[in-house]
Write a protein that holds these residues in place. Structure first.
Motif, mmCIF file in Angstrom:
data_model
loop_
_atom_site.group_PDB
_atom_site.id
_atom_site.type_symbol
_atom_site.label_atom_id
_atom_site.label_comp_id
_atom_site.label_asym_id
_atom_site.label_seq_id
_atom_site.Cartn_x
_atom_site.Cartn_y
_atom_site.Cartn_z
ATOM 1 N N ARG A 70 1.081 -1.448 0.161
ATOM 2 C CA ARG A 70 -0.078 0.135 0.431
ATOM 3 C C ARG A 70 0.800 1.241 -0.010
ATOM 4 O O ARG A 70 0.673 2.273 -0.089
ATOM 5 C CB ARG A 70 -0.809 -0.251 1.175
ATOM 6 N N ALA A 71 1.845 1.573 0.625
ATOM 7 C CA ALA A 71 3.672 2.480 0.685
ATOM 8 C C ALA A 71 3.384 2.583 -0.147
ATOM 9 O O ALA A 71 3.517 4.005 -0.824
ATOM 10 C CB ALA A 71 3.497 2.170 2.020
ATOM 11 N N GLN A 73 2.396 2.157 -3.710
ATOM 12 C CA GLN A 73 1.131 2.014 -4.395
ATOM 13 C C GLN A 73 1.196 3.816 -4.111
ATOM 14 O O GLN A 73 0.816 4.036 -5.079
ATOM 15 C CB GLN A 73 -0.242 1.376 -4.557
ATOM 16 N N THR A 74 1.388 3.858 -2.884
ATOM 17 C CA THR A 74 1.121 5.525 -2.549
ATOM 18 C C THR A 74 1.357 6.744 -3.098
ATOM 19 O O THR A 74 1.204 7.714 -3.683
ATOM 20 C CB THR A 74 0.653 5.886 -1.210
ATOM 21 N N VAL A 75 2.545 5.907 -3.557
ATOM 22 C CA VAL A 75 4.018 6.442 -4.143
ATOM 23 C C VAL A 75 4.046 7.092 -5.572
ATOM 24 O O VAL A 75 4.403 7.211 -5.849
ATOM 25 C CB VAL A 75 5.365 5.879 -3.673
#
Length: 164
Positions: A70-71, A73-75
């Motif tokens: 998720r981290a 994907q966030t970037v």
């Protein structure tokens, strides 16, 4: 006078941390949909097992792996990029803080390029606000040089450099 009770027992067994999590438990704890976990598993980003009844189960350390996904994907990383990053870890283990630092440093160039592309997009957008052209044929932002017409009639997807 205070009476002290002895032999108090926890409601959880002593090795509860070693027990696998169901897909529902992992989804709730990780804050993602169960369908996302199934998708991550199908894409090779997450590994689970099956119970005797055929239900998906995940080890507790899958929480950290989902957080990593998720981290990333966030970037703005794609799932293939995340999968490649996870594949660099020894024995496909869950990333540690040191692993994250090394991997995130390797993405700095990619992120810098995305930041530059977004800044260029913002500059074009600012210059376009209020022009009122209402013409995708003439719009320098959405269709420079009417390039879309070469692909034929009908709606076309705008692919911004930052989305790759």
């Amino acid at each position: 006078m205070l009476d002290v009770e002895v032999n108090l027992k926890s409601s959880k067994p002593p090795n509860a941390a070693a027990e696998p999590m169901t897909i529902g438990q992992l989804a709730r704890r990780a804050g993602v949909a169960a369908s996302a976990l199934r998708f991550y598993e199908a894409e090779g980003l997450l590994a689970g097992s099956r119970s005797a009844g055929g239900h998906r189960q995940y080890p507790r350390h899958a929480l950290r792996r989902v957080a990593f996904i998720r981290a990333a994907q966030t970037v703005g990383l794609s799932l293939p990029q995340i999968k490649a990053a996870l594949a660099t870890l020894p024995d496909s283990r869950t990333p540690t803080k040191a692993d994250w630092a090394k991997l995130s440093a390797s993405w700095a160039t990619l992120l810098d390029a995305r930041i530059q592309a977004l800044q260029a997009l913002r500059s074009k957008l600012t210059g376009c606000i209020g022009c009122g052209c209402l013409s995708l044929r003439a719009c320098a932002l959405y269709n420079p040089g009417d390039e879309v017409s070469k692909a034929g009639a009908g709606a076309r997807l705008l692919r911004v450099d930052t989305m790759r």
